[in-house]
Every structure is written in structure tokens, then in C-alpha cells.
Design a protein around this motif. Structure first.
Motif, short mmCIF file in Angstrom:
data_model
loop_
_atom_site.label_atom_id
_atom_site.label_comp_id
_atom_site.label_asym_id
_atom_site.label_seq_id
_atom_site.Cartn_x
_atom_site.Cartn_y
_atom_site.Cartn_z
N ARG A 33 0.86 -1.27 0.16
CA ARG A 33 -0.04 0.01 0.03
C ARG A 33 0.92 1.10 -0.07
NH1 ARG A 33 -3.80 1.01 4.24
NH2 ARG A 33 -5.00 2.26 2.25
N LEU A 34 0.48 2.25 -0.46
CA LEU A 34 1.17 3.61 -0.51
C LEU A 34 1.84 4.07 0.93
CD1 LEU A 34 1.86 5.79 -2.57
CD2 LEU A 34 -0.30 6.76 -2.28
N ARG A 35 1.05 3.85 2.07
CA ARG A 35 1.33 4.17 3.20
C ARG A 35 2.22 3.31 4.07
NH1 ARG A 35 -2.71 5.36 7.33
NH2 ARG A 35 -3.91 6.02 5.66
N ASP A 36 2.51 2.19 3.08
CA ASP A 36 3.46 1.16 3.57
C ASP A 36 4.86 1.36 2.82
OD1 ASP A 36 1.70 -0.30 5.20
OD2 ASP A 36 0.98 -1.37 3.66
N LEU A 37 4.89 2.45 2.08
CA LEU A 37 6.18 2.42 1.17
C LEU A 37 7.25 3.45 2.07
CD1 LEU A 37 4.93 3.47 -2.15
CD2 LEU A 37 6.04 1.36 -1.52
N PRO A 38 8.28 3.15 2.19
CA PRO A 38 9.14 3.85 3.09
C PRO A 38 9.27 5.32 3.17
CG PRO A 38 10.48 2.31 1.56
CD PRO A 38 9.04 2.36 1.39
N PHE A 39 8.90 5.98 2.25
CA PHE A 39 8.70 7.49 2.47
C PHE A 39 7.46 7.93 2.83
CE2 PHE A 39 7.02 6.51 -1.96
CZ PHE A 39 5.96 7.32 -1.82
N ILE A 88 13.45 11.33 -3.45
CA ILE A 88 12.93 10.63 -2.37
C ILE A 88 14.01 10.41 -1.32
CG2 ILE A 88 12.38 8.43 -1.38
CD1 ILE A 88 10.34 8.16 -3.82
N SER A 89 15.30 10.27 -1.92
CA SER A 89 16.40 10.29 -0.91
C SER A 89 16.70 11.63 -0.28
CB SER A 89 17.81 9.87 -1.74
OG SER A 89 17.94 10.84 -2.80
N ASP A 90 16.15 12.55 -0.81
CA ASP A 90 16.44 13.86 0.12
C ASP A 90 15.31 14.03 1.04
OD1 ASP A 90 18.40 14.93 -1.06
OD2 ASP A 90 17.39 15.78 -2.80
N CYS A 97 4.99 10.09 -9.00
CA CYS A 97 5.33 10.71 -10.50
C CYS A 97 5.84 9.40 -11.12
CB CYS A 97 6.19 11.75 -10.56
SG CYS A 97 7.79 11.26 -9.96
N HIS A 98 6.04 9.44 -12.34
CA HIS A 98 6.67 8.23 -12.90
C HIS A 98 8.04 7.86 -12.73
CE1 HIS A 98 3.02 8.01 -15.52
NE2 HIS A 98 3.18 9.39 -15.53
N ASN A 99 8.71 8.72 -12.07
CA ASN A 99 10.21 8.46 -11.39
C ASN A 99 10.14 7.75 -10.38
OD1 ASN A 99 12.71 8.14 -10.48
ND2 ASN A 99 13.25 10.36 -11.18
N PRO A 100 10.26 6.48 -10.03
CA PRO A 100 10.21 6.01 -8.76
C PRO A 100 11.35 6.46 -7.66
CG PRO A 100 11.45 4.19 -10.33
CD PRO A 100 10.93 5.46 -10.87
#
Length: 181
Positions: A6-12, A168-170, A103-106
Motif C-alpha cells: 500500500r502507498l502508506r507502507d512505502l518507506p517515504f 525521495i533520498s532527500d 510521479c513516473h520516476n520511482p
């Protein structure tokens, strides 16, 4: 076969929530977020919205964009009442990310130029200058600010909206920067 996250389970997701805790929509917010973008929901969000809507979920349509069971609500959001979310505490996961969006860039998230997005962008400019020591180009700053100043007009005319991508790394270092301010 692996489980679809799920989206809420993604690390960010949690980091974005913590970043957004530093910002609030102004009382005069015209709720552009609910008027311009499709709202993607997963099965769990759909069930939550079904309860909130007392069973009336005809506005939530199946989506074929993803391999797993996903749904879509077309704008404007039917839960928007007088420019306020009538299901705010039960709003879909994607709404909890705004003004960030997928966005399309993961490796990145996009940032919409609403009032909160503009405030966040100003802080991100400071972060880029002070911490990363990699200033954001004047053109990008100008384009984003111009887009922010005409955001309502652009959505009314169905014109393109200038957005920026944030790696995402930022996100974690940016959150720490906000905490230190």
C-alpha cells in the motif's frame, strides 16, 4: 508472487507525513488538490470511503492502471463540500501526501505549487543552498513561483501546471533540516 505494498507502507510515507506536519493549509485554501487530480485509492481506502459515504461509492470507479485492485475518483472530489474535505480524517492515502504526489520516476515525488507546496519549496530552496550546497536553478525557482501565483487560474483553464520533482533520498535529510530550524 509477492504482496503489493500500500502507498502508506512505502518507506517515504511516514517521512512525508512528518514533513507535512510543519505546514498547514491556509483557511482561505481553495482546495485545488481536490479539483485537479484523479484520486487513486486502493481496496482498503475504498472500504474506508464506503463507510464514510454511507455506502454510496458510485463515484469510485475501478482503475486498470495498476496490476492490483485499485480505484479512481475523478475530479472534483465528491467529498469536497464548500472547499473542505467532508471525510478529512478518513481521506485516502494519496490525499495525505498532498502537495506531494507520485510521479513516473520511482526515485522522486512531485510537488504541486499550491500555498503549502510553495512554502515547502521555499524551505527546500534554503535546504538545497545551506545543506546540499547545490542551489536550485533560478529558472526552476521562477517557473515554480510563477506557477504558484497563477495556480487557481491554470486549473480553471486546464493549462499545464509547473511542478518540481524532489528526490525521495532527500526527504529524510530535508525533514531533519526542518526539525533543526
Amino acid at each position: 508472487m509477492y504482496e503489493v505494498l500500500r502507498l502508506r507502507d512505502l518507506p517515504f510515507f511516514q517521512t512525508v507525513q512528518e514533513i507535512l506536519s510543519f505546514y498547514t493549509c491556509p483557511p482561505t485554501c481553495p482546495a485545488i488538490c481536490c479539483k485537479v487530480t484523479d484520486i487513486d485509492v486502493d481496496e482498503k481506502d475504498r472500504k474506508i470511503l464506503k463507510k464514510a459515504a454511507k455506502g454510496n461509492t458510485t463515484m469510485i470507479k475501478p482503475s486498470t492502471e495498476y496490476e492490483s485492485r485499485h480505484y479512481k475518483i475523478n475530479p472534483p472530489c465528491p467529498f469536497l463540500e464548500h472547499d473542505k474535505c467532508s471525510v478529512y480524517h478518513r481521506r485516502p492515502t494519496i490525499c495525505r501526501l498532498f502537495p506531494f504526489n507520485i510521479c513516473h520516476n520511482p526515485e522522486a515525488l512531485i510537488l504541486y505549487p499550491c500555498d503549502v507546496g510553495a512554502s515547502l519549496f521555499d524551505d527546500f530552496i534554503d535546504y538545497s543552498n545551506c545543506v546540499l550546497r547545490q542551489p536550485i536553478s533560478e529558472k526552476m525557482i521562477s517557473d515554480f513561483r510563477q506557477s504558484h501565483s497563477s495556480f487557481t487560474l491554470e486549473t480553471d483553464r486546464d493549462l499545464p501546471i509547473a511542478m518540481i520533482g524532489i528526490e525521495i533520498s532527500d526527504l529524510v535529510p530535508f525533514k531533519k533540516y526542518l526539525e533543526s530550524k
